[in-house]
Design a protein around this motif. Structure first.
Motif, mmCIF file in Angstrom:
data_model
loop_
_atom_site.group_PDB
_atom_site.id
_atom_site.type_symbol
_atom_site.label_atom_id
_atom_site.label_comp_id
_atom_site.label_asym_id
_atom_site.label_seq_id
_atom_site.Cartn_x
_atom_site.Cartn_y
_atom_site.Cartn_z
ATOM 1 N N ALA A 71 13.246 6.656 17.491
ATOM 2 C CA ALA A 71 11.175 5.930 18.131
ATOM 3 C C ALA A 71 10.255 7.208 18.102
ATOM 4 O O ALA A 71 9.132 6.865 17.505
ATOM 5 N N ILE A 72 11.452 8.779 18.412
ATOM 6 C CA ILE A 72 10.054 10.065 17.812
ATOM 7 C C ILE A 72 10.082 10.133 16.609
ATOM 8 O O ILE A 72 8.938 10.173 15.849
ATOM 9 N N ILE A 73 10.913 9.790 15.445
ATOM 10 C CA ILE A 73 10.476 10.357 14.009
ATOM 11 C C ILE A 73 9.576 8.876 14.140
ATOM 12 O O ILE A 73 8.936 8.906 12.992
ATOM 13 N N THR A 74 10.119 7.221 14.194
ATOM 14 C CA THR A 74 9.156 6.710 14.124
ATOM 15 C C THR A 74 8.143 6.537 14.021
ATOM 16 O O THR A 74 6.819 6.469 13.513
ATOM 17 N N PHE A 75 6.954 6.599 15.587
ATOM 18 C CA PHE A 75 6.117 7.294 16.203
ATOM 19 C C PHE A 75 5.431 8.239 15.323
ATOM 20 O O PHE A 75 3.976 8.403 14.757
ATOM 21 N N PHE A 76 6.376 9.542 15.895
ATOM 22 C CA PHE A 76 5.366 10.497 15.505
ATOM 23 C C PHE A 76 5.768 11.253 14.009
ATOM 24 O O PHE A 76 4.578 11.605 13.245
ATOM 25 N N ILE A 77 6.451 10.750 12.840
ATOM 26 C CA ILE A 77 6.335 11.455 11.643
ATOM 27 C C ILE A 77 5.951 10.113 10.534
ATOM 28 O O ILE A 77 5.272 10.790 9.821
ATOM 29 N N ASN A 78 6.735 8.946 10.766
ATOM 30 C CA ASN A 78 6.890 7.883 9.864
ATOM 31 C C ASN A 78 5.240 7.425 10.170
ATOM 32 O O ASN A 78 4.129 6.931 8.859
ATOM 33 N N LEU A 105 -0.581 10.284 3.237
ATOM 34 C CA LEU A 105 -0.790 9.511 2.539
ATOM 35 C C LEU A 105 -2.619 10.122 1.987
ATOM 36 O O LEU A 105 -3.175 9.608 1.173
ATOM 37 N N SER A 106 -3.243 9.874 3.448
ATOM 38 C CA SER A 106 -4.196 10.519 3.318
ATOM 39 C C SER A 106 -5.585 10.937 2.691
ATOM 40 O O SER A 106 -6.109 11.241 2.333
ATOM 41 N N LEU A 107 -4.486 12.485 3.614
ATOM 42 C CA LEU A 107 -4.698 13.531 2.393
ATOM 43 C C LEU A 107 -4.388 13.494 0.510
ATOM 44 O O LEU A 107 -5.053 14.006 0.188
ATOM 45 N N MET A 108 -3.275 12.895 0.413
ATOM 46 C CA MET A 108 -2.873 13.332 -0.825
ATOM 47 C C MET A 108 -3.897 12.066 -1.840
ATOM 48 O O MET A 108 -3.801 12.497 -2.849
ATOM 49 N N TYR A 109 -4.213 11.145 -1.448
ATOM 50 C CA TYR A 109 -5.645 9.919 -1.764
ATOM 51 C C TYR A 109 -6.619 9.912 -1.689
ATOM 52 O O TYR A 109 -7.339 9.332 -2.258
ATOM 53 N N GLY A 110 -7.158 10.613 -0.953
ATOM 54 C CA GLY A 110 -8.239 10.985 -0.314
ATOM 55 C C GLY A 110 -8.756 9.482 0.160
ATOM 56 O O GLY A 110 -10.274 9.138 0.193
ATOM 57 N N LEU A 130 0.890 -1.577 0.446
ATOM 58 C CA LEU A 130 -0.040 0.031 -0.009
ATOM 59 C C LEU A 130 0.611 1.498 -0.096
ATOM 60 O O LEU A 130 0.610 2.197 1.123
ATOM 61 N N ASP A 131 1.132 1.734 -0.394
ATOM 62 C CA ASP A 131 2.463 2.338 -1.529
ATOM 63 C C ASP A 131 3.281 3.047 -0.106
ATOM 64 O O ASP A 131 4.169 3.942 0.231
ATOM 65 N N ASN A 132 3.903 2.348 0.505
ATOM 66 C CA ASN A 132 4.987 1.794 2.142
ATOM 67 C C ASN A 132 6.265 1.590 0.949
ATOM 68 O O ASN A 132 6.384 0.691 -0.005
ATOM 69 N N ARG A 168 1.314 0.664 7.401
ATOM 70 C CA ARG A 168 2.820 1.651 7.878
ATOM 71 C C ARG A 168 3.673 1.146 9.311
ATOM 72 O O ARG A 168 4.254 1.195 9.735
ATOM 73 N N ILE A 169 2.127 0.466 9.984
ATOM 74 C CA ILE A 169 2.512 0.351 11.572
ATOM 75 C C ILE A 169 3.769 -0.683 11.732
ATOM 76 O O ILE A 169 4.640 -0.605 12.098
ATOM 77 N N ILE A 170 3.056 -1.697 10.906
ATOM 78 C CA ILE A 170 3.917 -3.254 10.614
ATOM 79 C C ILE A 170 4.990 -2.571 9.680
ATOM 80 O O ILE A 170 6.484 -3.348 10.331
ATOM 81 N N LYS A 171 5.588 -1.375 9.111
ATOM 82 C CA LYS A 171 6.540 -1.515 8.249
ATOM 83 C C LYS A 171 7.839 -0.524 8.517
ATOM 84 O O LYS A 171 8.970 -1.119 8.769
ATOM 85 N N ASN A 172 6.760 0.027 9.680
ATOM 86 C CA ASN A 172 7.606 1.512 11.047
ATOM 87 C C ASN A 172 8.177 0.618 11.916
ATOM 88 O O ASN A 172 9.252 0.650 12.428
ATOM 89 N N PHE A 173 7.820 -0.860 12.304
ATOM 90 C CA PHE A 173 8.785 -1.248 13.677
ATOM 91 C C PHE A 173 9.198 -2.911 13.032
ATOM 92 O O PHE A 173 10.216 -3.536 13.550
ATOM 93 N N VAL A 174 8.677 -3.023 11.975
ATOM 94 C CA VAL A 174 9.961 -4.074 11.072
ATOM 95 C C VAL A 174 11.696 -2.965 10.789
ATOM 96 O O VAL A 174 12.872 -3.939 11.302
#
Length: 190
Positions: free
Chosen positions: A128-135, A143-148, A40-42, A158-164
């Motif tokens: 951790a800050i970048i992963t949680f708050f930014i990514n 992404l939700s704004l961009m693709y509506g 999904l666009d990750n 995105r949560i799965i990808k960032n924790f990996v």
């Protein structure tokens, strides 16, 4: 915090600092071309290495420029990933700012073991800050704004990808910190 901003601003007016900033911007843009698709666009990229390197060596302001200009330049070099969206540039700049505030100017004159431990803990914190708050939060919102589409459609993948990738980011950034410390590069810009 103000001391880090002033010190990093001096790196932007020195020739050596400007050249290194420009090289890291180019590195960011080139690394942005190589993407590993992930549901999904990750995408997984290594652009964080350029931003983190700038944060470690040059400080928050140059790292913010590396993230922002590198993102724009990377898009111009390879626009095939979709339309340009300024939100991701803002996220890249915020990431550089966080790396710079957390990892720039760590005092290594103290006991070497304490400095390495402090650097490792600050690397964990910044990632951790970048992963949680930014990514996860901010980029998913972009992404939700961009693709509506609904925020929740993107959030699970995105949560799965960032924790990996989180442990990988910590290990690579800590390796960069140790490399810049052992080669003496950091001392030239403090």
């Amino acid at each position: 915090m103000l001391k880090k901003l002033v010190s990093s601003a001096h790196n932007l007016i020195s020739v050596r600092g400007l050249v290194l900033t420009a090289m890291l911007i180019a590195m960011y843009a080139v690394l942005g071309i190589f993407k590993i698709p992930f549901a999904l666009d990750n995408r997984i990229t290594l652009t964080f290495t350029a931003t983190a390197s700038a944060g470690i060596i040059l400080g928050p302001l140059p790292a913010m420029l590396v993230g922002g200009i590198g993102d724009i330049l990377g898009y111009l070099m390879n626009p095939g990933g979709g339309a340009y969206f300024v939100g991701f540039t803002i996220s890249a700049m915020l990431g550089g700012l966080i790396y710079g505030f957390c990892l720039y100017g760590i005092d290594v004159k103290q006991n070497k073991m304490n400095a390495e431990t402090k650097a490792f803990l600050l690397t964990i914190l910044s990632c951790a800050i970048i992963t949680f708050f930014i990514n996860i939060i901010l980029n998913t919102y972009w992404l939700s704004l961009m693709y509506g589409k609904a925020y929740t459609i993107f959030s699970a993948a995105r949560i799965i990808k960032n924790f990996v990738v989180y442990p990988f980011h910590v290990i690579v950034i800590q390796a960069i910190f140790m490399l810049t410390e052992r080669t003496g590069i950091r001392k030239k810009y403090l």
